[in-house]
Design a protein around this motif. Structure first.
Motif, PDB file in Angstrom:
ATOM      1  N   UNK A  36       6.436   7.773 -19.458  1.00 40.78           N
ATOM      2  CA  UNK A  36       6.061   6.880 -20.543  1.00 40.78           C
ATOM      3  C   UNK A  36       4.572   7.038 -20.780  1.00 40.78           C
ATOM      4  N   UNK A  37       4.173   7.034 -22.043  1.00 37.57           N
ATOM      5  CA  UNK A  37       2.757   7.197 -22.376  1.00 37.57           C
ATOM      6  C   UNK A  37       2.448   6.458 -23.671  1.00 37.57           C
ATOM      7  N   UNK A  38       1.186   6.271 -23.901  1.00 38.58           N
ATOM      8  CA  UNK A  38       0.750   5.594 -25.111  1.00 38.58           C
ATOM      9  C   UNK A  38      -0.604   6.152 -25.535  1.00 38.58           C
ATOM     10  N   UNK A  39      -0.998   5.860 -26.767  1.00 37.82           N
ATOM     11  CA  UNK A  39      -2.294   6.328 -27.259  1.00 37.82           C
ATOM     12  C   UNK A  39      -3.030   5.185 -27.943  1.00 37.82           C
ATOM     13  N   UNK A  40      -4.344   5.253 -27.894  1.00 42.01           N
ATOM     14  CA  UNK A  40      -5.187   4.267 -28.557  1.00 42.01           C
ATOM     15  C   UNK A  40      -6.008   4.973 -29.624  1.00 42.01           C
ATOM     16  N   UNK A  70      15.555  26.842 -15.645  1.00 38.98           N
ATOM     17  CA  UNK A  70      14.215  26.535 -15.162  1.00 38.98           C
ATOM     18  C   UNK A  70      13.754  25.128 -15.522  1.00 38.98           C
ATOM     19  N   UNK A  71      14.086  24.693 -16.735  1.00 34.07           N
ATOM     20  CA  UNK A  71      13.595  23.402 -17.199  1.00 34.07           C
ATOM     21  C   UNK A  71      14.420  22.922 -18.383  1.00 34.07           C
ATOM     22  N   UNK A  72      14.599  21.610 -18.466  1.00 28.94           N
ATOM     23  CA  UNK A  72      15.269  20.996 -19.615  1.00 28.94           C
ATOM     24  C   UNK A  72      14.748  19.580 -19.760  1.00 28.94           C
ATOM     25  N   UNK A  73      14.567  19.140 -21.012  1.00 30.16           N
ATOM     26  CA  UNK A  73      14.073  17.781 -21.187  1.00 30.16           C
ATOM     27  C   UNK A  73      13.817  17.450 -22.632  1.00 30.16           C
ATOM     28  N   UNK A  74      13.258  16.261 -22.838  1.00 30.99           N
ATOM     29  CA  UNK A  74      12.963  15.810 -24.185  1.00 30.99           C
ATOM     30  C   UNK A  74      11.928  14.711 -24.193  1.00 30.99           C
ATOM     31  N   UNK A  75      11.235  14.591 -25.316  1.00 32.91           N
ATOM     32  CA  UNK A  75      10.260  13.524 -25.539  1.00 32.91           C
ATOM     33  C   UNK A  75      10.594  12.843 -26.858  1.00 32.91           C
ATOM     34  N   UNK A  76      10.553  11.515 -26.847  1.00 31.70           N
ATOM     35  CA  UNK A  76      10.868  10.731 -28.034  1.00 31.70           C
ATOM     36  C   UNK A  76       9.677   9.827 -28.346  1.00 31.70           C
ATOM     37  N   UNK A  77       9.212   9.905 -29.602  1.00 33.90           N
ATOM     38  CA  UNK A  77       7.970   9.247 -30.019  1.00 33.90           C
ATOM     39  C   UNK A  77       8.285   8.058 -30.923  1.00 33.90           C
ATOM     40  N   UNK A  78       7.634   6.920 -30.619  1.00 33.04           N
ATOM     41  CA  UNK A  78       7.799   5.708 -31.415  1.00 33.04           C
ATOM     42  C   UNK A  78       6.415   5.281 -31.915  1.00 33.04           C
ATOM     43  N   UNK A  79       6.257   5.265 -33.257  1.00 32.98           N
ATOM     44  CA  UNK A  79       4.952   4.982 -33.857  1.00 32.98           C
ATOM     45  C   UNK A  79       4.940   3.597 -34.499  1.00 32.98           C
ATOM     46  N   UNK A  80       3.779   2.972 -34.416  1.00 30.40           N
ATOM     47  CA  UNK A  80       3.527   1.709 -35.103  1.00 30.40           C
ATOM     48  C   UNK A  80       2.752   2.017 -36.380  1.00 30.40           C
ATOM     49  N   UNK A  81       3.344   1.705 -37.527  1.00 36.22           N
ATOM     50  CA  UNK A  81       2.715   2.045 -38.809  1.00 36.22           C
ATOM     51  C   UNK A  81       1.626   1.057 -39.218  1.00 36.22           C
ATOM     52  N   UNK A  82       1.421   0.017 -38.429  1.00 31.07           N
ATOM     53  CA  UNK A  82       0.394  -0.966 -38.758  1.00 31.07           C
ATOM     54  C   UNK A  82      -0.990  -0.362 -38.511  1.00 31.07           C
ATOM     55  N   UNK A  83      -1.802  -0.164 -39.538  1.00 29.52           N
ATOM     56  CA  UNK A  83      -3.120   0.484 -39.353  1.00 29.52           C
ATOM     57  C   UNK A  83      -4.105  -0.367 -38.558  1.00 29.52           C
ATOM     58  N   UNK A  84      -3.824  -1.668 -38.430  1.00 27.28           N
ATOM     59  CA  UNK A  84      -4.716  -2.547 -37.686  1.00 27.28           C
ATOM     60  C   UNK A  84      -4.435  -2.539 -36.186  1.00 27.28           C
ATOM     61  N   UNK A  85      -3.357  -1.886 -35.782  1.00 27.99           N
ATOM     62  CA  UNK A  85      -2.987  -1.834 -34.366  1.00 27.99           C
ATOM     63  C   UNK A  85      -3.524  -0.540 -33.766  1.00 27.99           C
ATOM     64  N   UNK A  86      -4.484  -0.661 -32.844  1.00 27.21           N
ATOM     65  CA  UNK A  86      -5.050   0.540 -32.229  1.00 27.21           C
ATOM     66  C   UNK A  86      -4.068   1.260 -31.332  1.00 27.21           C
ATOM     67  N   UNK A  87      -3.200   0.490 -30.653  1.00 32.12           N
ATOM     68  CA  UNK A  87      -2.179   1.101 -29.786  1.00 32.12           C
ATOM     69  C   UNK A  87      -0.994   1.467 -30.676  1.00 32.12           C
ATOM     70  N   UNK A  88      -1.063   2.623 -31.274  1.00 26.78           N
ATOM     71  CA  UNK A  88      -0.169   2.952 -32.376  1.00 26.78           C
ATOM     72  C   UNK A  88       0.988   3.866 -31.996  1.00 26.78           C
ATOM     73  N   UNK A  89       1.137   4.176 -30.722  1.00 29.12           N
ATOM     74  CA  UNK A  89       2.195   5.124 -30.370  1.00 29.12           C
ATOM     75  C   UNK A  89       2.657   4.914 -28.931  1.00 29.12           C
ATOM     76  N   UNK A  90       3.969   5.014 -28.716  1.00 30.47           N
ATOM     77  CA  UNK A  90       4.555   5.057 -27.387  1.00 30.47           C
ATOM     78  C   UNK A  90       5.502   6.246 -27.333  1.00 30.47           C
ATOM     79  N   UNK A  91       5.390   7.030 -26.280  1.00 27.98           N
ATOM     80  CA  UNK A  91       6.289   8.180 -26.078  1.00 27.98           C
ATOM     81  C   UNK A  91       7.045   7.998 -24.778  1.00 27.98           C
ATOM     82  N   UNK A  92       8.314   8.309 -24.811  1.00 27.81           N
ATOM     83  CA  UNK A  92       9.169   8.230 -23.632  1.00 27.81           C
ATOM     84  C   UNK A  92       9.792   9.608 -23.418  1.00 27.81           C
TER      85      UNK A  92
END
Length: 500
Positions: free
Chosen positions: A229-233, A101-123
């Motif tokens: 692809x996605x990101x968070x602020x 029915x379905x197969x897939x995956x998500x991989x998350x890349x985080x920026x540990x810099x607390x001053x960076x509001x855009x702190x995450x990208x997911x693919x």
């Protein structure tokens, strides 16, 4: 009347156009609830929730909700039962299928810099079987009024007799081929025996009470491969996009049988016939999705997503055969097989399915659970076959606009967690895509399931039930009588997830 002998040909032939209709467009435009067991148990209400592999198919921003990498695979067993009522005669048919029915995956890349509001990208990357076409429908009953001769008459009237008797089968258009079947199978006769004749009459005795049976077997699938692809602020706003590649493979085999014992009106009439049709449609398409999720508070989330039109490039292959029996007033019978053994391979064409908007809201009770609701809208009347300047496509596009309407869908889901155990439930309502609400009726679906978190591994199980009524004519032209079908779909899905 003496018929001209037709030399049977085996092989392939290329023709310009095939007789598409409204149901062909709708087949590839409709959505199904597929995906992970958690997603299905909550009836797909994930537009503002995210954090699930299948949530990406509703709102691509949902992958940015993940905090860790995750891969998973889901299997489903589908059972569909079709109860048919054709002029008071009840029949039933079942079909069972097991699919990946379905197969897939998500991989998350985080920026540990607390001053960076855009702190995450997911693919993410995901494969889904978005529509399982495996189905069987059998209808039988006595039609008090109409014979299938109307189908052949509708195609034949207006076509010169010389056109269908003096040309090879493979050189005829689809409409002319249908006229050929009716003529060569003695179902219809020309009013005048000359090449310029364009009027035809039935060779089936009138009087009603035609026993008719219709068998339809379909196989195949619609599938979708999505690249996300996605990101968070600041973990408050989430944005995402999907690029989708669609693949379709659809096979439909139908066999229509008719018998009558009406009094003979002429020396020779048709007492029974069987008309077989096989359609194979295959191709691929492209679409994209955009989405956003916002945390209004720590508990309340809102989501908005857009799914573009899907642009399919499709190919059709059609083969047909007709077998009739002629009965004479002297009591003799003769079989009339019309089987060209030809597969018509048609030129490729484009189908544009409608776009879709989804508005979502979710309330998360900390780590205890959540309630979610999605509302989607799609205008099926905007489906189009292309090129739109083609005479045949112009007509069917007008039929689509006239028959189909804007469709609304409501999905509600809930989840409650007890330590590692999760309990889930959901409800889905989808309105009829037809203005008359009879050809295909409203859909109601209920679902439930549970899941267990083993730590790095999760196991989820879901059950869903869907119910829908329909009444689609056995043929789209000339003879449009059809059975009332009551379809009940049961699905069990199992998902295994791994945190990486």
């Amino acid at each position: 009347m003496k018929k001209i002998l037709f030399l049977f040909i085996t092989g392939l032939t290329v023709s310009a156009s095939y007789s598409q209709d409204v149901s062909d467009a709708l087949r590839y435009a409709q959505d199904n609830i597929t995906g992970t067991a958690r997603y299905r148990a909550m009836s797909g209400a994930f537009g503002a929730v995210g954090g699930d592999l299948s949530a990406l198919s509703v709102n691509p921003a949902g992958s940015a909700i993940f905090n860790t990498n995750q891969v998973g695979v889901s299997f489903s067993n589908q059972n569909i039962k079709n109860n048919s009522n054709y002029f008071g005669t009840q029949t039933s048919e079942k079909e069972n299928s097991f699919i990946l029915n379905q197969a897939g995956g998500v991989f998350v890349f985080k920026d540990r810099n607390p001053n960076n509001g855009w702190n995450k990208i997911a693919i993410g990357a995901m494969y889904e079987n978005t529509n399982n076409f495996n189905n069987s429908v059998f209808s039988a009953g006595t039609n008090p009024t109409n014979s299938v001769d109307g189908y052949f008459l509708a195609y034949a009237n207006g076509i010169p007799l010389g056109r269908i008797t003096n040309n090879p089968y493979e050189d005829l258009t689809y409409r002319e081929q249908q006229a050929f079947f009716g003529f060569d199978g003695y179902v219809i006769n020309p009013v005048a025996d000359n090449p310029n004749n364009t009027a035809y009459i039935s060779n089936v005795p009138a009087g009603g009470n035609y026993h008719q049976e219709n068998e339809i077997y379909t196989r195949g699938y619609n599938s979708k491969a999505s690249f996300n692809i996605s990101t968070s602020y600041k973990e408050r706003l989430y944005f995402g996009a999907n690029l989708n590649v669609h693949v379709t493979d659809y096979r439909r085999t139908s066999s229509f049988y008719e018998y009558n014992n009406n009094p003979l009106e002429t020396y020779e009439t048709i007492s029974n016939l069987r008309f077989n049709n096989e359609l194979y449609t295959y191709g691929n398409g492209f679409s994209f999705q955009l989405g956003a999720i916002g945390k209004v508070t720590e508990a309340l989330r809102l989501g908005l997503s857009y799914e573009s039109n899907t642009w399919y490039t499709l190919y059709d292959e059609v083969s047909q055969s007709l077998f009739t029996t002629t009965e004479t007033s002297a009591g003799d019978t003769f079989d009339n097989p019309v089987n060209p053994n030809v597969v018509n391979v048609y030129d490729s064409y484009t189908l544009q399915t409608p776009d879709k908007w989804t508005l979502s809201a979710a309330y998360v009770f900390g780590k205890s659970g959540l309630i979610s609701i999605d509302y989607s809208t799609k205008n099926y009347g905007n489906s189009k076959f292309k090129p739109t300047n083609d005479d045949g496509f112009r007509g069917v596009n007008a039929d689509i606009s006239s028959a189909l309407k804007r469709n609304d869908e409501l999905r509600i889901g809930a989840e409650y967690k007890i330590n590692q155990l999760s309990l889930r439930g959901g409800y889905r309502f989808e309105g009829s895509p037809y203005k008359n609400k009879n050809t295909i009726g409203d859909l109601n679906s209920f679902s439930g399931g549970l899941g267990y978190d083993f730590g790095g591994t999760k196991l989820d199980l879901a059950y869903s039930y869907a119910h829908r009524k329909s009444n689609q004519g056995f043929f789209s032209t000339g003879f449009t009588d059809g059975a009332n079908i009551n379809s009940k779909l049961n699905n069990v899905t199992l998902t295994l997830l791994f945190a990486l």
